[in-house]
Design a protein around this motif. Structure first.
Motif, PDB file in Angstrom:
ATOM      1  N   PHE A  90      -2.575   4.176   2.821  1.00  0.00           N
ATOM      2  CA  PHE A  90      -1.562   3.380   3.508  1.00  0.00           C
ATOM      3  C   PHE A  90      -1.079   4.069   4.778  1.00  0.00           C
ATOM      4  CE2 PHE A  90       2.844   2.315   4.417  1.00  0.00           C
ATOM      5  CZ  PHE A  90       2.801   0.930   4.465  1.00  0.00           C
ATOM      6  N   LEU A 142       4.741   5.456  -0.411  1.00  0.00           N
ATOM      7  CA  LEU A 142       3.478   4.713  -0.479  1.00  0.00           C
ATOM      8  C   LEU A 142       2.359   5.309   0.354  1.00  0.00           C
ATOM      9  CD1 LEU A 142       5.021   1.138  -0.045  1.00  0.00           C
ATOM     10  CD2 LEU A 142       4.460   2.275  -2.186  1.00  0.00           C
ATOM     11  N   ARG A 167      -1.217   6.045  -1.133  1.00  0.00           N
ATOM     12  CA  ARG A 167      -1.874   4.983  -1.899  1.00  0.00           C
ATOM     13  C   ARG A 167      -3.031   4.357  -1.128  1.00  0.00           C
ATOM     14  NH1 ARG A 167      -0.527   2.115  -6.218  1.00  0.00           N
ATOM     15  NH2 ARG A 167       1.280   2.730  -7.456  1.00  0.00           N
ATOM     16  N   LEU A 215      -2.248  -1.838  -3.519  1.00  0.00           N
ATOM     17  CA  LEU A 215      -0.898  -2.359  -3.302  1.00  0.00           C
ATOM     18  C   LEU A 215      -0.814  -3.820  -3.738  1.00  0.00           C
ATOM     19  CD1 LEU A 215      -0.435  -0.779   0.226  1.00  0.00           C
ATOM     20  CD2 LEU A 215       0.830  -0.128  -1.812  1.00  0.00           C
ATOM     21  N   VAL A 266       3.906  -3.005  -7.032  1.00  0.00           N
ATOM     22  CA  VAL A 266       4.129  -1.765  -6.281  1.00  0.00           C
ATOM     23  C   VAL A 266       5.293  -1.946  -5.310  1.00  0.00           C
ATOM     24  CG1 VAL A 266       3.126  -0.148  -4.629  1.00  0.00           C
ATOM     25  CG2 VAL A 266       1.728  -1.049  -6.499  1.00  0.00           C
ATOM     26  N   PHE A 282       8.953  -0.039  -5.200  1.00  0.00           N
ATOM     27  CA  PHE A 282       9.427   0.612  -3.977  1.00  0.00           C
ATOM     28  C   PHE A 282      10.875   0.208  -3.685  1.00  0.00           C
ATOM     29  CE2 PHE A 282       9.957  -0.066   0.685  1.00  0.00           C
ATOM     30  CZ  PHE A 282      10.072   1.277   1.054  1.00  0.00           C
TER      31      PHE A 282
END
Length: 383
Positions: A85, A119, A122, A127, A131, A135
């Protein structure tokens, strides 16, 4: 002779002399014709009966519908799906060329302090809405302010929707997510009486900027760039630039391209304030505010911030608890909406990128036009 099924599914047929009415008893095998996942027409044979032929057509139809529409899309999925990410965010950020320097600084702060720590490592294809929900819940547990939660979610949303358009996600990864709700109580707004007292507690510069923010809805940097030449009508001021706090130079407006502007209401009282200040302090090429030590430089924002902090420290006037400088701009919005000015006009005058922003902050104030607003700002005349 062949028989077509649903549009795009293909056809089944026999290559023999028997009519279709005899196919079920004919010993010759069925054949099918369809387009494969690459879009190429394909023929298969050897199906003992019609049901087997149709079953195969359905299977290939589903495979084609579920496959990437093109090889380039498949390559994008392979490339970006496995990307972390934080890497994708960097690439996405380079495309945000329309952001002003201050907005880019705010974006960097949200990413580095909130989004990336949670994140960043990741894989993009990992995602989904769960997720994202976790968050948001983590920000709530950590006591992150609601305004910051909302802003961080908006940036994450923009990045994930960009990835969704590339085809990385089959389904919208934000589907069903309940976004953070900005707490409208945090937009602390002074009353008319409080505003009048506050504006009189500072110097001439402070009074001018407070009036521009509360009467025209300008941002701090826009008020710092006030110019008498931008009064394009008795009741209209054209906001065309701002003092960028990062570069300390005049720059384009937030959410606007170079050369773009917005026309805002200019109440009688605010016009009088501008004229009073210009008559008392003069102008430089029409500009009212410049650096106190060097008129060739732009007005430094920290001068205003320091004066605001001194006024709050003295505790001699009635300032609403939790109010910040932006509260003067909030006053403008609340004044407009209380007079039933359409929220679309308010969003345009304030320079919001989307009416959703205006509604999110001021929806609790909701119960056309520059001319109507002129009559709503007539408290104490500047002398």
């Amino acid at each position: 002779m062949s028989k077509a099924l649903l549009r795009g599914m293909g056809t089944f047929f026999k290559e023999c002399s028997h009519p279709e009415s005899r196919w079920s008893k004919c010993p010759h095998p069925y054949k099918i014709r369809y387009r494969n996942v690459a879009g190429k027409q394909t023929v298969e044979s050897g199906f003992a009966n019609q049901d087997n032929a149709i079953e195969r057509l359905v299977e290939m139809y589903k495979a084609r519908k579920g496959a990437p529409r093109s090889q380039s899309k498949a390559e994008r999925i392979q490339k970006y799906g496995s990307m972390r990410f934080e890497e994708y965010a960097v690439e996405w950020k380079t495309g945000q060329r329309d952001l002003a320097a201050s907005s880019m600084r705010h974006l960097d702060s949200l990413l580095s302090n909130h989004v990336l720590p949670a994140l960043g490592s990741r894989r993009m294809d990992s995602l989904d809405h769960k997720v994202v929900d976790r968050f948001i819940q983590a920000m709530e547990r950590n006591g992150v302010g609601l305004a910051t939660q909302a802003n961080a979610y908006d940036k994450l949303k923009a990045i994930l929707l960009d990835a969704h358009r590339l085809g990385i996600f089959e389904e919208n990864p934000l589907e069903g997510v309940k976004p953070p709700q900005y707490d409208s109580a945090r937009a602390v707004i002074p009353s008319v009486a409080q505003l009048q007292e506050i504006r009189s507690a500072g110097g001439d510069v402070f009074r001018l900027i407070v009036d521009l923010m509360s009467g025209c809805g300008m941002r701090n940097g826009e008020a710092a760039a006030v110019n008498v030449n931008n009064i394009v009508a008795d009741d209209i001021y054209r906001v065309s630039e701002q003092v960028n706090q990062t570069t300390r130079q005049y720059g384009r407006l937030k959410h606007r391209k170079v050369g773009e502007y917005r026309d805002v209401p200019l109440p009688v009282r605010i016009k009088e304030t501008i004229e009073w200040y210009a008559g008392r302090h003069g102008t430089t090429d029409g500009c009212l505010l410049k650096h106190p030590m060097d008129p060739a430089r732009t007005f430094p924002y920290y001068y205003l911030s320091n004066q605001w902090q001194r006024i709050k420290r003295f505790e001699e006037i009635d300032i609403p608890e939790g109010m910040v400088m932006y509260g003067f701009r909030h006053f403008f919005a609340s004044n407009c909406l209380s007079k039933r000015i359409p929220i679309t006009d308010v969003a345009e005058w304030m320079g919001h990128n989307s009416i959703d922003v205006t509604f999110k902050i001021y929806r609790h104030l909701m119960p056309g036009s520059i001319g109507r607003l002129r009559l709503t700002c007539r408290y104490t005349k500047t002398v």
